[in-house]
Design an enzyme around this catalytic site. Structure first.
Site, PDB file in Angstrom:
ATOM      1  N   TYR A  63      99.195 100.227  95.656  1.00  0.00           N
ATOM      2  CA  TYR A  63      98.743 101.305  94.734  1.00  0.00           C
ATOM      3  C   TYR A  63      97.828 102.399  95.838  1.00  0.00           C
ATOM      4  O   TYR A  63      97.355 101.638  96.624  1.00  0.00           O
ATOM      5  CB  TYR A  63      98.297 100.931  93.767  1.00  0.00           C
ATOM      6  CG  TYR A  63      96.877 100.274  93.683  1.00  0.00           C
ATOM      7  CD1 TYR A  63      95.844 101.136  93.448  1.00  0.00           C
ATOM      8  CD2 TYR A  63      96.822  98.878  93.716  1.00  0.00           C
ATOM      9  CE1 TYR A  63      94.539 100.559  93.528  1.00  0.00           C
ATOM     10  CE2 TYR A  63      95.519  98.341  93.968  1.00  0.00           C
ATOM     11  CZ  TYR A  63      94.442  99.166  93.777  1.00  0.00           C
ATOM     12  OH  TYR A  63      93.251  98.476  93.881  1.00  0.00           O
ATOM     13  N   CYS A  64      97.702 103.490  95.432  1.00  0.00           N
ATOM     14  CA  CYS A  64      96.899 104.633  95.820  1.00  0.00           C
ATOM     15  C   CYS A  64      96.144 105.203  94.898  1.00  0.00           C
ATOM     16  O   CYS A  64      95.726 104.643  93.850  1.00  0.00           O
ATOM     17  CB  CYS A  64      97.608 105.425  96.948  1.00  0.00           C
ATOM     18  SG  CYS A  64      98.968 106.438  96.145  1.00  0.00           S
ATOM     19  N   TYR A  65      95.918 106.640  95.101  1.00  0.00           N
ATOM     20  CA  TYR A  65      95.164 107.494  93.978  1.00  0.00           C
ATOM     21  C   TYR A  65      96.164 107.638  92.856  1.00  0.00           C
ATOM     22  O   TYR A  65      95.815 107.396  91.669  1.00  0.00           O
ATOM     23  CB  TYR A  65      94.464 108.357  94.663  1.00  0.00           C
ATOM     24  CG  TYR A  65      93.595 108.453  95.829  1.00  0.00           C
ATOM     25  CD1 TYR A  65      92.246 108.144  95.251  1.00  0.00           C
ATOM     26  CD2 TYR A  65      93.664 108.358  97.024  1.00  0.00           C
ATOM     27  CE1 TYR A  65      91.418 107.846  96.144  1.00  0.00           C
ATOM     28  CE2 TYR A  65      92.795 108.149  98.017  1.00  0.00           C
ATOM     29  CZ  TYR A  65      91.586 107.687  97.477  1.00  0.00           C
ATOM     30  OH  TYR A  65      90.627 107.801  98.503  1.00  0.00           O
ATOM     31  N   TYR A  93      95.978 104.540  90.772  1.00  0.00           N
ATOM     32  CA  TYR A  93      94.833 104.025  90.406  1.00  0.00           C
ATOM     33  C   TYR A  93      94.393 104.756  89.033  1.00  0.00           C
ATOM     34  O   TYR A  93      93.859 104.326  88.118  1.00  0.00           O
ATOM     35  CB  TYR A  93      93.457 103.869  91.199  1.00  0.00           C
ATOM     36  CG  TYR A  93      92.569 103.135  90.797  1.00  0.00           C
ATOM     37  CD1 TYR A  93      92.379 101.748  90.608  1.00  0.00           C
ATOM     38  CD2 TYR A  93      91.182 103.988  90.187  1.00  0.00           C
ATOM     39  CE1 TYR A  93      91.331 101.348  90.237  1.00  0.00           C
ATOM     40  CE2 TYR A  93      90.043 103.213  89.897  1.00  0.00           C
ATOM     41  CZ  TYR A  93      90.166 101.935  89.663  1.00  0.00           C
ATOM     42  OH  TYR A  93      89.022 101.135  89.164  1.00  0.00           O
TER      43      TYR A  93
END
Length: 104
Positions: A63-65, A93
């Protein structure tokens, strides 16, 4: 094609103590400010350098932003890593945090 998992699905897997690698590819400051339980911080640059040598779990969730960079990172792991299944968390996130904010 990289699968995308809903944050709720990832939450269920974490709560169910399922064994998988959970990788946070955001920058270090964002990781320190908050991350998913059990997540390992690996920048995209670090991932590019170590993806082939690393011993991955059978399943990996990245996962990232907001769920864009993580798709690219998941493709990298899918192509060069030894994981059987690789997925990106849809919405990143921000999507993980939003249900908690709604509950307040």
């Amino acid at each position: 094609m990289v699968a995308e998992l809903a944050p709720e699905t990832v939450r269920e897997r974490i709560d169910g103590d399922e064994s998988f690698d959970l990788i946070d590819v955001r920058d270090g400051e964002a990781y320190e400010d908050g991350h998913l339980p059990g997540a390992e911080h690996v920048t995209v640059e670090e991932l590019e350098e170590t993806v082939a040598e690393r011993n991955w779990a059978d399943e990996v969730v990245v996962y990232c932003y907001v769920g864009q960079t993580s798709v690219q990172a998941a493709r990298l792991i899918e192509e060069y890593g030894d994981a059987e299944r690789v997925a990106s968390m849809d919405g990143g996130y921000e999507a993980w945090e939003s249900p908690a904010a709604d509950a307040d």
